[in-house]
Design a protein around this motif. Structure first.
Motif, short mmCIF file in Angstrom:
data_model
loop_
_atom_site.label_atom_id
_atom_site.label_comp_id
_atom_site.label_asym_id
_atom_site.label_seq_id
_atom_site.Cartn_x
_atom_site.Cartn_y
_atom_site.Cartn_z
N ARG A 54 0.87 -1.17 0.00
CA ARG A 54 0.00 0.00 0.00
C ARG A 54 0.91 1.22 0.00
O ARG A 54 1.83 1.32 0.81
CB ARG A 54 -0.90 0.02 1.23
CG ARG A 54 -1.82 1.23 1.30
CD ARG A 54 -2.75 1.20 2.52
NE ARG A 54 -3.54 -0.02 2.51
CZ ARG A 54 -3.46 -0.97 3.45
NH1 ARG A 54 -2.63 -0.86 4.47
NH2 ARG A 54 -4.22 -2.04 3.38
N MET A 55 0.61 2.14 -0.90
CA MET A 55 1.40 3.37 -1.02
C MET A 55 0.47 4.56 -0.89
O MET A 55 -0.63 4.56 -1.44
CB MET A 55 2.08 3.41 -2.38
CG MET A 55 2.78 4.71 -2.69
SD MET A 55 3.42 4.76 -4.37
CE MET A 55 4.68 3.51 -4.27
N LEU A 56 0.91 5.57 -0.19
CA LEU A 56 0.18 6.82 -0.05
C LEU A 56 1.12 7.93 -0.50
O LEU A 56 2.26 8.00 -0.04
CB LEU A 56 -0.23 7.04 1.41
CG LEU A 56 -0.85 8.38 1.78
CD1 LEU A 56 -2.20 8.57 1.09
CD2 LEU A 56 -1.01 8.48 3.30
N TYR A 57 0.64 8.78 -1.41
CA TYR A 57 1.47 9.90 -1.85
C TYR A 57 0.60 11.14 -1.99
O TYR A 57 -0.63 11.06 -2.09
CB TYR A 57 2.18 9.60 -3.18
CG TYR A 57 1.29 9.75 -4.38
CD1 TYR A 57 1.16 10.96 -5.04
CD2 TYR A 57 0.55 8.68 -4.84
CE1 TYR A 57 0.31 11.11 -6.12
CE2 TYR A 57 -0.30 8.81 -5.92
CZ TYR A 57 -0.42 10.04 -6.55
OH TYR A 57 -1.26 10.18 -7.61
N ALA A 58 1.25 12.27 -2.01
CA ALA A 58 0.60 13.55 -2.28
C ALA A 58 1.40 14.25 -3.37
O ALA A 58 2.60 14.02 -3.53
CB ALA A 58 0.58 14.44 -1.03
N SER A 59 0.71 15.09 -4.12
CA SER A 59 1.40 15.93 -5.11
C SER A 59 0.61 17.21 -5.29
O SER A 59 -0.59 17.26 -5.00
CB SER A 59 1.56 15.20 -6.45
OG SER A 59 0.31 14.99 -7.07
#
Length: 141
Positions: free
Chosen positions: A4-9
């Motif tokens: 599971r990956m969580l990112y913001a941009s």
């Protein structure tokens, strides 16, 4: 192996309805083939997304997103090996910000504004979990 990956941009241009629909349409077309599920939350100026699936597939998608000119300041907020998916029902669900209770934002951050850069990855993931639990995610399939 599932991850599971969580990112913001930050969006390089305002995220309008057409842009968002194009992203969701492409995600819903391509993610099932790659075994990727997840949820996207966006405002007019940022993206916050959880991706789940096989390590190689999720990593490859993250690299494509990081190179996508619509994204700037792509920041990894969380990455973990998982035994099961939390967002298996969505090839790419979308957070309905119109249904987002400001009090819920205050539970996880200093202000009622969505700003994943100002909170921990753990807090952002807890917010996603609550959004799913309160039916604030739309666009199953």
């Amino acid at each position: 192996m599932l991850v599971r990956m969580l990112y913001a941009s930050r969006a390089t241009a305002p995220v309008d309805v057409e842009t968002l629909h194009a992203i969701l349409k492409a995600s819903r077309a391509h993610n099932p083939k790659a075994g990727i599920t997840g949820v996207l939350c966006s405002t007019d100026s940022l993206y916050l997304q959880v991706l789940e699936g096989g390590r190689a597939a999720v990593n490859a998608l993250y690299l494509r997103i990081a190179r996508d000119p619509r994204h700037a300041e792509v920041t990894l907020l969380g990455y973990e090996e998982i035994a099961e998916r939390r967002f298996a029902g969505w090839s790419m669900g979308q957070v309905n910000l119109a249904r987002l209770n400001p009090a819920l934002m205050l539970k996880y951050s200093e202000t009622a504004m969505l700003d994943p850069y100002a909170v921990s990855g753990r807090a952002s993931m807890a917010l996603f979990d609550e959004l799913v639990a309160t039916a604030s995610v739309v666009g199953q399939g």
